[in-house]
Scaffold this active site. Structure first.
Site, PDB file in Angstrom:
ATOM      1  N   CYS A  10       0.738  -1.327   0.104  1.00 57.51           N
ATOM      2  CA  CYS A  10      -0.085   0.149  -0.007  1.00 57.51           C
ATOM      3  C   CYS A  10       0.917   1.352  -0.036  1.00 57.51           C
ATOM      4  O   CYS A  10       0.452   2.360  -0.359  1.00 57.51           O
ATOM      5  CB  CYS A  10      -1.007   0.017   1.135  1.00 57.51           C
ATOM      6  SG  CYS A  10      -1.914  -1.508   1.067  1.00 57.51           S
ATOM      7  N   HIS A  35      -3.098   6.962   2.138  1.00 50.03           N
ATOM      8  CA  HIS A  35      -3.544   5.807   1.887  1.00 50.03           C
ATOM      9  C   HIS A  35      -5.049   5.656   2.419  1.00 50.03           C
ATOM     10  O   HIS A  35      -5.098   5.919   3.551  1.00 50.03           O
ATOM     11  CB  HIS A  35      -2.649   4.910   2.280  1.00 50.03           C
ATOM     12  CG  HIS A  35      -3.237   3.535   1.999  1.00 50.03           C
ATOM     13  ND1 HIS A  35      -3.618   3.080   0.898  1.00 50.03           N
ATOM     14  CD2 HIS A  35      -3.409   2.377   2.921  1.00 50.03           C
ATOM     15  CE1 HIS A  35      -4.130   1.571   0.915  1.00 50.03           C
ATOM     16  NE2 HIS A  35      -3.850   1.216   2.255  1.00 50.03           N
ATOM     17  N   ASN A  83     -10.236  -0.010   0.178  1.00 51.87           N
ATOM     18  CA  ASN A  83      -8.500  -0.107   0.038  1.00 51.87           C
ATOM     19  C   ASN A  83      -8.131  -0.570  -1.243  1.00 51.87           C
ATOM     20  O   ASN A  83      -8.225  -2.086  -1.542  1.00 51.87           O
ATOM     21  CB  ASN A  83      -8.238  -0.619   1.115  1.00 51.87           C
ATOM     22  CG  ASN A  83      -6.629  -0.848   1.368  1.00 51.87           C
ATOM     23  OD1 ASN A  83      -6.071  -0.457   0.477  1.00 51.87           O
ATOM     24  ND2 ASN A  83      -6.163  -1.211   2.436  1.00 51.87           N
TER      25      ASN A  83
HETATM   26  O1  UT7 Z   1      -3.815  -1.211   3.514  1.00 51.18           O
HETATM   27  C1  UT7 Z   1      -2.828  -1.443   4.679  1.00 51.18           C
HETATM   28  C2  UT7 Z   1      -3.357  -0.869   5.828  1.00 51.18           C
HETATM   29  N1  UT7 Z   1      -4.343  -1.436   6.433  1.00 51.18           N
HETATM   30  C3  UT7 Z   1      -5.011  -0.933   7.356  1.00 51.18           C
HETATM   31  O2  UT7 Z   1      -4.572   0.199   7.630  1.00 51.18           O
HETATM   32  C4  UT7 Z   1      -6.057  -1.593   8.075  1.00 51.18           C
HETATM   33  C5  UT7 Z   1      -5.759  -1.516   9.386  1.00 51.18           C
HETATM   34  N2  UT7 Z   1      -7.008  -2.190  10.427  1.00 51.18           N
HETATM   35  C6  UT7 Z   1      -7.953  -1.797  10.262  1.00 51.18           C
HETATM   36  O3  UT7 Z   1      -8.580  -1.041   9.448  1.00 51.18           O
HETATM   37  C7  UT7 Z   1      -8.998  -2.100  11.538  1.00 51.18           C
HETATM   38  O4  UT7 Z   1      -8.406  -2.860  12.382  1.00 51.18           O
HETATM   39  C8  UT7 Z   1     -10.068  -3.319  10.763  1.00 51.18           C
HETATM   40  C9  UT7 Z   1     -11.194  -2.333   9.978  1.00 51.18           C
HETATM   41  C10 UT7 Z   1      -9.621  -4.069  10.013  1.00 51.18           C
HETATM   42  C11 UT7 Z   1     -10.755  -3.911  12.089  1.00 51.18           C
HETATM   43  O5  UT7 Z   1     -11.418  -2.725  12.803  1.00 51.18           O
HETATM   44  P1  UT7 Z   1     -11.317  -3.031  14.362  1.00 51.18           P
HETATM   45  O6  UT7 Z   1     -12.169  -1.930  14.896  1.00 51.18           O
HETATM   46  O7  UT7 Z   1      -9.817  -3.146  14.612  1.00 51.18           O
HETATM   47  O8  UT7 Z   1     -12.053  -4.182  14.731  1.00 51.18           O
HETATM   48  P2  UT7 Z   1     -11.643  -5.682  15.486  1.00 51.18           P
HETATM   49  O9  UT7 Z   1     -10.845  -6.673  14.571  1.00 51.18           O
HETATM   50  O10 UT7 Z   1     -11.252  -5.217  16.920  1.00 51.18           O
HETATM   51  O11 UT7 Z   1     -13.110  -6.395  15.582  1.00 51.18           O
HETATM   52  C12 UT7 Z   1     -14.175  -6.136  16.303  1.00 51.18           C
HETATM   53  C13 UT7 Z   1     -15.348  -6.989  16.188  1.00 51.18           C
HETATM   54  C14 UT7 Z   1     -14.522  -8.610  16.547  1.00 51.18           C
HETATM   55  O12 UT7 Z   1     -15.529  -9.374  17.392  1.00 51.18           O
HETATM   56  P3  UT7 Z   1     -15.640  -9.532  18.653  1.00 51.18           P
HETATM   57  O13 UT7 Z   1     -14.112 -10.302  18.757  1.00 51.18           O
HETATM   58  O14 UT7 Z   1     -15.591  -8.156  19.434  1.00 51.18           O
HETATM   59  O15 UT7 Z   1     -16.807 -10.251  19.013  1.00 51.18           O
HETATM   60  C15 UT7 Z   1     -14.665  -9.051  15.030  1.00 51.18           C
HETATM   61  O16 UT7 Z   1     -14.950 -10.456  15.048  1.00 51.18           O
HETATM   62  O17 UT7 Z   1     -15.670  -6.960  15.050  1.00 51.18           O
HETATM   63  C16 UT7 Z   1     -15.898  -8.242  14.545  1.00 51.18           C
HETATM   64  N3  UT7 Z   1     -15.697  -8.198  12.893  1.00 51.18           N
HETATM   65  C17 UT7 Z   1     -16.733  -8.087  12.224  1.00 51.18           C
HETATM   66  N4  UT7 Z   1     -18.048  -8.228  12.305  1.00 51.18           N
HETATM   67  C18 UT7 Z   1     -18.801  -7.889  11.388  1.00 51.18           C
HETATM   68  C19 UT7 Z   1     -14.681  -8.330  12.110  1.00 51.18           C
HETATM   69  N5  UT7 Z   1     -14.729  -8.275  10.924  1.00 51.18           N
HETATM   70  C20 UT7 Z   1     -16.196  -8.103  10.930  1.00 51.18           C
HETATM   71  C21 UT7 Z   1     -17.106  -7.732   9.740  1.00 51.18           C
HETATM   72  N6  UT7 Z   1     -18.578  -7.734  10.103  1.00 51.18           N
HETATM   73  N7  UT7 Z   1     -16.477  -7.889   8.420  1.00 51.18           N
END
Ligand code: UT7
Length: 325
Positions: free
Chosen positions: A119, A252, A282
């Site tokens: 990225c 990005h 993305n």
């Molecule tokens: O391109 C390179 C750079 N990439 C990035 O910059 C990505 C950086 N990371 C992020 O943008 C975020 O970490 C994400 C968008 C990937 C995830 O967001 P988050 O706020 O960190 O969520 P999380 O991983 O802490 O997940 C929270 C909850 C989890 O459930 P529990 O454990 O709280 O019950 C996940 O299982 O959300 C759940 N979850 C979803 N729920 C519905 C994860 N993906 C999904 C989904 N739909 N697609």
């Protein structure tokens, strides 16, 4: 006379198939996975992304974006003397997507190669092109980010497959007596390979390991916010400028929360951030030039504006380019 490089034209291309969060939620439900428009919008800011048809490679997306950038620069493909394509989803293992694009543009002879910095790829590619122009090796470069990330997504992993999309963005970068690119700053730290990678590889005629994207989202998120601020500040310092000199931040486009967090740290108003993640998702190396072209074509970014472009991604890689448009 000091030689500089300056963006002379921009272009972009999105494949026609637009996939909304609701479309994806329906597809995932058929696989027994739950997601929703609300979750995706709240956590990422993404509402839709574009997916290329299965027979459309990165070089085709790059070709559309390149033609548009050439037209906006008033240049013919035959005037280009350097082609750099930033991509992590190349058409083939080799040769480079840049050489395939060169042939599709109907030209030959000039150097053409790919840059692989995921990225951060476009910021890396722009920095390389700027250096080659300033040292006199090139005069008129085509610098492109092009991706078909839909090919490497695991649609059984809801934590990643809702985040990415396909597309391409391009600029024509020309030698100029006035800057142009004011300062650049690139970094990598390979100890973070595991947090964002496609671990599989080709060997003995077979794919070994998992050929689909894996990401520890929270680890990437934490690192991204820190390094984006550092890279912006380092680039400003090199150019002898301050945050107040930036007209537009073009980060990005991965997550609206990371983008706005960076703006807050730089004490920049949120209105100064170019946002296309809502409609593009993305698109990895394509995200910055796509956002730049949309901002130019919608009349936000104007000639003479000072832009901070910032990339961050797998590797771990990150970097920034400060430029007068
Ligand atoms: O391109 C390179 C750079 N990439 C990035 O910059 C990505 C950086 N990371 C992020 O943008 C975020 O970490 C994400 C968008 C990937 C995830 O967001 P988050 O706020 O960190 O969520 P999380 O991983 O802490 O997940 C929270 C909850 C989890 O459930 P529990 O454990 O709280 O019950 C996940 O299982 O959300 C759940 N979850 C979803 N729920 C519905 C994860 N993906 C999904 C989904 N739909 N697609």
């Amino acid at each position: 006379m000091t030689r500089h490089s300056r963006i002379a034209g921009t272009g972009s291309y999105l494949p026609p198939k637009r996939v909304t969060n609701a479309d994806l939620a329906q597809q995932l439900a058929a696989r027994g996975l739950e997601t929703s428009d609300t979750w995706i919008v709240e956590r990422t800011g993404i509402r839709a992304r574009h997916f290329a048809e299965p027979d459309v490679p990165s070089s085709d997306l790059a070709l559309h974006a390149a033609r548009q950038a050439l037209e906006s620069a008033g240049r013919k493909a035959s005037e280009i003397d350097l082609i750099i394509v930033a991509t992590s989803t190349p058409d083939m293992v080799f040769p480079s997507t840049a050489t395939i694009l060169q042939n599709k543009l109907g030209v030959a002879g000039c150097p053409a190669f790919d840059v692989q910095a995921v990225c951060s790829g476009f910021v890396y590619a722009l920095t390389v092109a700027d250096s080659l122009i300033r040292t006199g090796t090139a005069k008129c470069a085509l610098v492109i980010g092009a991706e078909v990330f839909s090919r490497i997504l695991d649609f059984d992993d809801r934590t990643t497959c809702v985040l990415f999309g396909d597309g391409a963005g391009a600029v024509v970068l020309e030698a100029s007596e006035t800057p142009g690119i004011l300062a650049t700053d690139l970094h990598a730290d390979g100890k973070h390979v595991e947090i964002l990678c496609v671990p599989g590889g080709v060997s003995g005629g077979k794919v070994h390991g998992n050929p689909l994207l894996r990401m520890d989202g929270q680890a990437v998120f934490k690192l991204a916010v820190g390094v984006l601020e550092e890279a912006a500040r380092a680039t400003l310092a090199k150019a002898g400028k301050t945050e107040a000199d930036i007209d537009w931040l073009i980060p990005h486009q991965a997550n609206i929360r990371i983008m706005m967090g960076t703006a807050r740290k730089l004490k920049m108003s949120q209105d100064k951030v170019i946002v296309t993640v809502d409609e593009h998702g993305n698109t990895s190396a394509a995200s910055i030039p796509l956002a730049l072209d949309v901002a130019v074509r919608t009349g936000k970014v104007k000639k003479g504006d000072t832009l901070m472009l910032e990339g961050v991604g797998g590797g771990f890689t990150w970097g920034a380019v400060l430029l007068d448009f």
